[in-house]
Design a protein around this motif. Structure first.
Motif, PDB file in Angstrom:
ATOM      1  N   ALA A  51       0.847  -1.187   0.000  1.00 38.39           N
ATOM      2  CA  ALA A  51       0.000   0.000   0.000  1.00 38.39           C
ATOM      3  C   ALA A  51       0.886   1.242   0.000  1.00 38.39           C
ATOM      4  N   PRO A  52       0.358   2.377  -0.442  1.00 40.27           N
ATOM      5  CA  PRO A  52       1.160   3.602  -0.468  1.00 40.27           C
ATOM      6  C   PRO A  52       1.728   3.939   0.908  1.00 40.27           C
ATOM      7  N   GLY A  53       3.030   4.196   0.961  1.00 41.79           N
ATOM      8  CA  GLY A  53       3.678   4.568   2.204  1.00 41.79           C
ATOM      9  C   GLY A  53       3.940   3.437   3.163  1.00 41.79           C
ATOM     10  N   LYS A  54       3.649   2.202   2.731  1.00 43.64           N
ATOM     11  CA  LYS A  54       3.841   1.052   3.622  1.00 43.64           C
ATOM     12  C   LYS A  54       4.803   0.046   3.003  1.00 43.64           C
ATOM     13  N   GLN A  55       5.319  -0.834   3.844  1.00 40.33           N
ATOM     14  CA  GLN A  55       6.203  -1.880   3.347  1.00 40.33           C
ATOM     15  C   GLN A  55       5.403  -2.978   2.660  1.00 40.33           C
ATOM     16  N   ARG A  56       6.055  -3.685   1.764  1.00 35.77           N
ATOM     17  CA  ARG A  56       5.422  -4.828   1.112  1.00 35.77           C
ATOM     18  C   ARG A  56       5.164  -5.900   2.155  1.00 35.77           C
ATOM     19  N   GLU A  57       3.977  -6.495   2.114  1.00 36.69           N
ATOM     20  CA  GLU A  57       3.613  -7.505   3.106  1.00 36.69           C
ATOM     21  C   GLU A  57       3.107  -8.773   2.440  1.00 36.69           C
ATOM     22  N   PHE A  58       3.329  -9.877   3.129  1.00 33.21           N
ATOM     23  CA  PHE A  58       2.875 -11.180   2.665  1.00 33.21           C
ATOM     24  C   PHE A  58       1.356 -11.268   2.754  1.00 33.21           C
ATOM     25  N   VAL A  59       0.754 -11.888   1.750  1.00 38.25           N
ATOM     26  CA  VAL A  59      -0.694 -12.078   1.730  1.00 38.25           C
ATOM     27  C   VAL A  59      -1.064 -13.561   1.793  1.00 38.25           C
ATOM     28  N   ALA A  60      -0.519 -14.355   0.864  1.00 40.29           N
ATOM     29  CA  ALA A  60      -0.877 -15.769   0.799  1.00 40.29           C
ATOM     30  C   ALA A  60       0.235 -16.530   0.089  1.00 40.29           C
ATOM     31  N   GLY A  61       0.369 -17.817   0.430  1.00 41.35           N
ATOM     32  CA  GLY A  61       1.406 -18.636  -0.185  1.00 41.35           C
ATOM     33  C   GLY A  61       0.914 -20.030  -0.495  1.00 41.35           C
ATOM     34  N   LEU A  62       1.573 -20.672  -1.459  1.00 39.39           N
ATOM     35  CA  LEU A  62       1.190 -22.001  -1.926  1.00 39.39           C
ATOM     36  C   LEU A  62       2.442 -22.809  -2.193  1.00 39.39           C
ATOM     37  N   GLY A  63       2.542 -23.980  -1.554  1.00 39.58           N
ATOM     38  CA  GLY A  63       3.633 -24.904  -1.840  1.00 39.58           C
ATOM     39  C   GLY A  63       3.408 -25.544  -3.195  1.00 39.58           C
ATOM     40  N   TRP A  64       4.365 -25.463  -4.062  1.00 37.97           N
ATOM     41  CA  TRP A  64       4.146 -25.878  -5.446  1.00 37.97           C
ATOM     42  C   TRP A  64       3.932 -27.382  -5.581  1.00 37.97           C
ATOM     43  N   SER A  65       4.615 -28.187  -4.780  1.00 47.28           N
ATOM     44  CA  SER A  65       4.492 -29.636  -4.913  1.00 47.28           C
ATOM     45  C   SER A  65       3.346 -30.203  -4.087  1.00 47.28           C
ATOM     46  N   GLY A  66       3.255 -29.823  -2.833  1.00 45.55           N
ATOM     47  CA  GLY A  66       2.238 -30.395  -1.961  1.00 45.55           C
ATOM     48  C   GLY A  66       0.942 -29.624  -1.900  1.00 45.55           C
ATOM     49  N   GLY A  67       0.965 -28.393  -2.365  1.00 43.52           N
ATOM     50  CA  GLY A  67      -0.254 -27.599  -2.368  1.00 43.52           C
ATOM     51  C   GLY A  67      -0.612 -26.982  -1.034  1.00 43.52           C
ATOM     52  N   THR A  68       0.297 -26.998  -0.070  1.00 43.40           N
ATOM     53  CA  THR A  68       0.026 -26.384   1.234  1.00 43.40           C
ATOM     54  C   THR A  68      -0.183 -24.886   1.072  1.00 43.40           C
ATOM     55  N   THR A  69      -1.201 -24.367   1.752  1.00 40.86           N
ATOM     56  CA  THR A  69      -1.490 -22.933   1.674  1.00 40.86           C
ATOM     57  C   THR A  69      -1.290 -22.277   3.032  1.00 40.86           C
TER      58      THR A  69
END
Length: 116
Positions: A40-58
């Motif tokens: 967001a403007p004026g803020k640091q980049r933050e993690f939102v969501a992730g996905l393990g490519w092989s196992g599909g863990t979210t």
């Protein structure tokens, strides 16, 4: 190398939905995880969501749990971020990230604006 191309951003009213996509090309087989971040403007980049490519863990940031969902289409080498019940504080540039054992790759970002 891995190339990433995002799409799907735009303007949406509070409570609305958007689906972002991230198409990967290049060394697909070397990818271990794919993630979405936002800045967001004026803020640091933050993690939102992730996905393990092989196992599909979210995994999700607390701020989006229950509202956002990350998924993938193997046939299209594409990862999606379904965003529901959007809030004004979700307004940001959303970036796709792919990690291999050696390097991380970023897309160009797509703007999401939540406003009435």
């Amino acid at each position: 190398q891995v190339q990433l191309e995002e799409a799907g951003g735009g303007l949406v009213q509070p409570g609305g939905s958007l689906r972002l996509s991230c198409a990967a090309s290049g060394s697909i087989s070397s990818i271990s995880t794919m993630r979405w971040f936002r800045q967001a403007p004026g803020k640091q980049r933050e993690f939102v969501a992730g996905l393990g490519w092989s196992g599909g863990t979210t995994v999700y940031a607390d701020s989006v749990k229950g509202r956002f969902a990350i998924s993938r289409d193997d046939a299209k080498n594409t990862v999606y971020l379904q965003m529901n019940s959007l809030k004004p504080e979700d307004t940001a540039v959303y970036y796709c990230n792919a990690n291999t054992k050696q390097l991380g790759y970023w897309g160009q970002g797509t703007q999401v604006t939540v406003s009435s």
